[in-house]
Design a protein around this motif. Structure first.
Motif, PDB file in Angstrom:
ATOM      1  N   ASP A  26       0.854  -1.181   0.000  1.00 56.50           N
ATOM      2  CA  ASP A  26       0.000   0.000   0.000  1.00 56.50           C
ATOM      3  C   ASP A  26       0.898   1.241   0.000  1.00 56.50           C
ATOM      4  O   ASP A  26       2.103   1.154   0.237  1.00 56.50           O
ATOM      5  N   PHE A  27       0.324   2.372  -0.273  1.00 58.67           N
ATOM      6  CA  PHE A  27       1.058   3.629  -0.362  1.00 58.67           C
ATOM      7  C   PHE A  27       0.059   4.759  -0.199  1.00 58.67           C
ATOM      8  O   PHE A  27      -1.155   4.541  -0.289  1.00 58.67           O
ATOM      9  N   THR A  28       0.561   5.950   0.052  1.00 56.34           N
ATOM     10  CA  THR A  28      -0.283   7.140   0.058  1.00 56.34           C
ATOM     11  C   THR A  28       0.384   8.201  -0.795  1.00 56.34           C
ATOM     12  O   THR A  28       1.532   8.584  -0.547  1.00 56.34           O
ATOM     13  N   VAL A  29      -0.324   8.622  -1.835  1.00 51.64           N
ATOM     14  CA  VAL A  29       0.122   9.676  -2.748  1.00 51.64           C
ATOM     15  C   VAL A  29      -0.973  10.747  -2.756  1.00 51.64           C
ATOM     16  O   VAL A  29      -1.990  10.598  -2.096  1.00 51.64           O
ATOM     17  N   LEU A  30      -0.753  11.807  -3.520  1.00 51.41           N
ATOM     18  CA  LEU A  30      -1.731  12.892  -3.548  1.00 51.41           C
ATOM     19  C   LEU A  30      -2.393  13.010  -4.913  1.00 51.41           C
ATOM     20  O   LEU A  30      -1.716  13.006  -5.945  1.00 51.41           O
ATOM     21  N   ALA A  31      -3.714  13.146  -4.899  1.00 57.56           N
ATOM     22  CA  ALA A  31      -4.473  13.428  -6.119  1.00 57.56           C
ATOM     23  C   ALA A  31      -4.231  14.881  -6.508  1.00 57.56           C
ATOM     24  O   ALA A  31      -3.642  15.658  -5.759  1.00 57.56           O
ATOM     25  N   ASN A  32      -4.721  15.261  -7.667  1.00 61.45           N
ATOM     26  CA  ASN A  32      -4.526  16.630  -8.161  1.00 61.45           C
ATOM     27  C   ASN A  32      -5.182  17.682  -7.263  1.00 61.45           C
ATOM     28  O   ASN A  32      -4.795  18.843  -7.285  1.00 61.45           O
ATOM     29  N   ASP A  33      -6.161  17.277  -6.453  1.00 59.66           N
ATOM     30  CA  ASP A  33      -6.814  18.209  -5.519  1.00 59.66           C
ATOM     31  C   ASP A  33      -6.213  18.136  -4.119  1.00 59.66           C
ATOM     32  O   ASP A  33      -6.778  18.651  -3.165  1.00 59.66           O
ATOM     33  N   LEU A  86       4.461  17.976  -8.933  1.00 57.85           N
ATOM     34  CA  LEU A  86       3.487  18.528  -7.998  1.00 57.85           C
ATOM     35  C   LEU A  86       2.073  18.298  -8.520  1.00 57.85           C
ATOM     36  O   LEU A  86       1.837  18.311  -9.734  1.00 57.85           O
ATOM     37  N   PRO A  87       1.101  18.095  -7.627  1.00 56.73           N
ATOM     38  CA  PRO A  87      -0.274  17.861  -8.062  1.00 56.73           C
ATOM     39  C   PRO A  87      -0.812  18.963  -8.972  1.00 56.73           C
ATOM     40  O   PRO A  87      -1.558  18.681  -9.908  1.00 56.73           O
ATOM     41  N   PHE A  88      -0.420  20.219  -8.728  1.00 49.36           N
ATOM     42  CA  PHE A  88      -0.898  21.334  -9.557  1.00 49.36           C
ATOM     43  C   PHE A  88      -0.386  21.194 -10.993  1.00 49.36           C
ATOM     44  O   PHE A  88      -1.102  21.455 -11.950  1.00 49.36           O
ATOM     45  N   ALA A  89       0.877  20.788 -11.123  1.00 52.93           N
ATOM     46  CA  ALA A  89       1.462  20.592 -12.456  1.00 52.93           C
ATOM     47  C   ALA A  89       0.791  19.413 -13.160  1.00 52.93           C
ATOM     48  O   ALA A  89       0.538  19.469 -14.370  1.00 52.93           O
ATOM     49  N   GLN A  90       0.496  18.358 -12.410  1.00 51.03           N
ATOM     50  CA  GLN A  90      -0.195  17.201 -13.002  1.00 51.03           C
ATOM     51  C   GLN A  90      -1.570  17.609 -13.506  1.00 51.03           C
ATOM     52  O   GLN A  90      -1.972  17.224 -14.603  1.00 51.03           O
ATOM     53  N   ARG A  91      -2.317  18.375 -12.716  1.00 46.81           N
ATOM     54  CA  ARG A  91      -3.660  18.814 -13.120  1.00 46.81           C
ATOM     55  C   ARG A  91      -3.575  19.660 -14.394  1.00 46.81           C
ATOM     56  O   ARG A  91      -4.346  19.485 -15.322  1.00 46.81           O
ATOM     57  N   ARG A  92      -2.613  20.593 -14.433  1.00 39.14           N
ATOM     58  CA  ARG A  92      -2.427  21.430 -15.618  1.00 39.14           C
ATOM     59  C   ARG A  92      -2.101  20.566 -16.825  1.00 39.14           C
ATOM     60  O   ARG A  92      -2.687  20.715 -17.889  1.00 39.14           O
ATOM     61  N   TRP A  93      -1.163  19.618 -16.664  1.00 43.24           N
ATOM     62  CA  TRP A  93      -0.743  18.770 -17.774  1.00 43.24           C
ATOM     63  C   TRP A  93      -1.931  17.953 -18.293  1.00 43.24           C
ATOM     64  O   TRP A  93      -2.148  17.878 -19.513  1.00 43.24           O
ATOM     65  N   ASN A 101      -8.834   9.387 -18.734  1.00 40.44           N
ATOM     66  CA  ASN A 101      -9.014   7.985 -18.367  1.00 40.44           C
ATOM     67  C   ASN A 101      -7.938   7.460 -17.427  1.00 40.44           C
ATOM     68  O   ASN A 101      -8.003   6.313 -16.997  1.00 40.44           O
ATOM     69  N   VAL A 102      -6.944   8.295 -17.139  1.00 41.60           N
ATOM     70  CA  VAL A 102      -5.847   7.942 -16.247  1.00 41.60           C
ATOM     71  C   VAL A 102      -5.880   8.927 -15.100  1.00 41.60           C
ATOM     72  O   VAL A 102      -6.084  10.125 -15.310  1.00 41.60           O
ATOM     73  N   GLN A 103      -5.682   8.454 -13.882  1.00 42.37           N
ATOM     74  CA  GLN A 103      -5.569   9.358 -12.750  1.00 42.37           C
ATOM     75  C   GLN A 103      -4.097   9.599 -12.456  1.00 42.37           C
ATOM     76  O   GLN A 103      -3.351   8.664 -12.176  1.00 42.37           O
ATOM     77  N   THR A 104      -3.660  10.853 -12.545  1.00 40.96           N
ATOM     78  CA  THR A 104      -2.290  11.180 -12.181  1.00 40.96           C
ATOM     79  C   THR A 104      -2.252  11.466 -10.688  1.00 40.96           C
ATOM     80  O   THR A 104      -3.133  12.140 -10.146  1.00 40.96           O
TER      81      THR A 104
END
Length: 166
Positions: A26-33, A86-93, A101-104
């Protein structure tokens, strides 16, 4: 663990190598929000975990686009793309590139994913390129640590493994 290079220079990977047949860590990462995301959030689904050094590079961009296209054919499969962007950069990209269809998800905070799956590059604080398929019972059914981080993974093998997983 097999030797990994980044631009043909050997790198040190932190964490333990994950192998086919292992229970997926298991792991914990951050969604774009900025909300936390863990493996357990997609329990009961087949997961393709696509690991890239940075979405803003050519191979990582292509890898994420490819899995975004493959998602339509995979049915009950969750596709995560993990990087230390960073999540903000992922959301922008994702917005700039129509990725739906993919969750960054971002491992920038504490390298939880990178250390759990043995892909955190000590020298660069990036993740090595890799693909993991985890079945609905959290067993790893496919692993590819891409030997040279600037090369593409074997997309067809990963997609076939996801189609075969239950």
């Amino acid at each position: 663990m097999a030797a990994i290079t980044f631009k043909e220079n050997p790198v040190t990977l932190l964490g333990s190598e994950v192998k086919v047949g292992d229970k997926a860590p298991d792991f914990t990462v951050l969604a774009n929000d900025l909300s936390p995301v863990s493996l357990q959030d997609s329990k009961g689904q087949v997961r393709i975990i696509s690991v890239v050094p940075s979405l803003d590079t050519g191979v990582c961009d292509a890898q994420t686009r490819r899995f975004n296209e493959e998602a339509a054919e995979l049915g009950n499969t969750k596709i995560l793309t993990v990087s230390v962007d960073l999540p903000f950069a992922q959301r922008r990209w994702c917005g700039d590139n129509g990725i739906e269809n993919v969750q960054t998800v971002s491992d920038h905070r504490d390298l939880s994913f990178g250390k759990a799956y043995g892909v955190a590059i000590e020298e660069l604080r990036l993740l090595a390129r890799a693909v993991f398929v985890v079945d609905s019972s959290d067993t790893v059914t496919y692993v590819e640590y891409v030997k040279e981080a600037t090369n593409h993974p074997d997309y067809a093998a990963a997609v076939d493994a996801a189609k075969s997983a239950k």
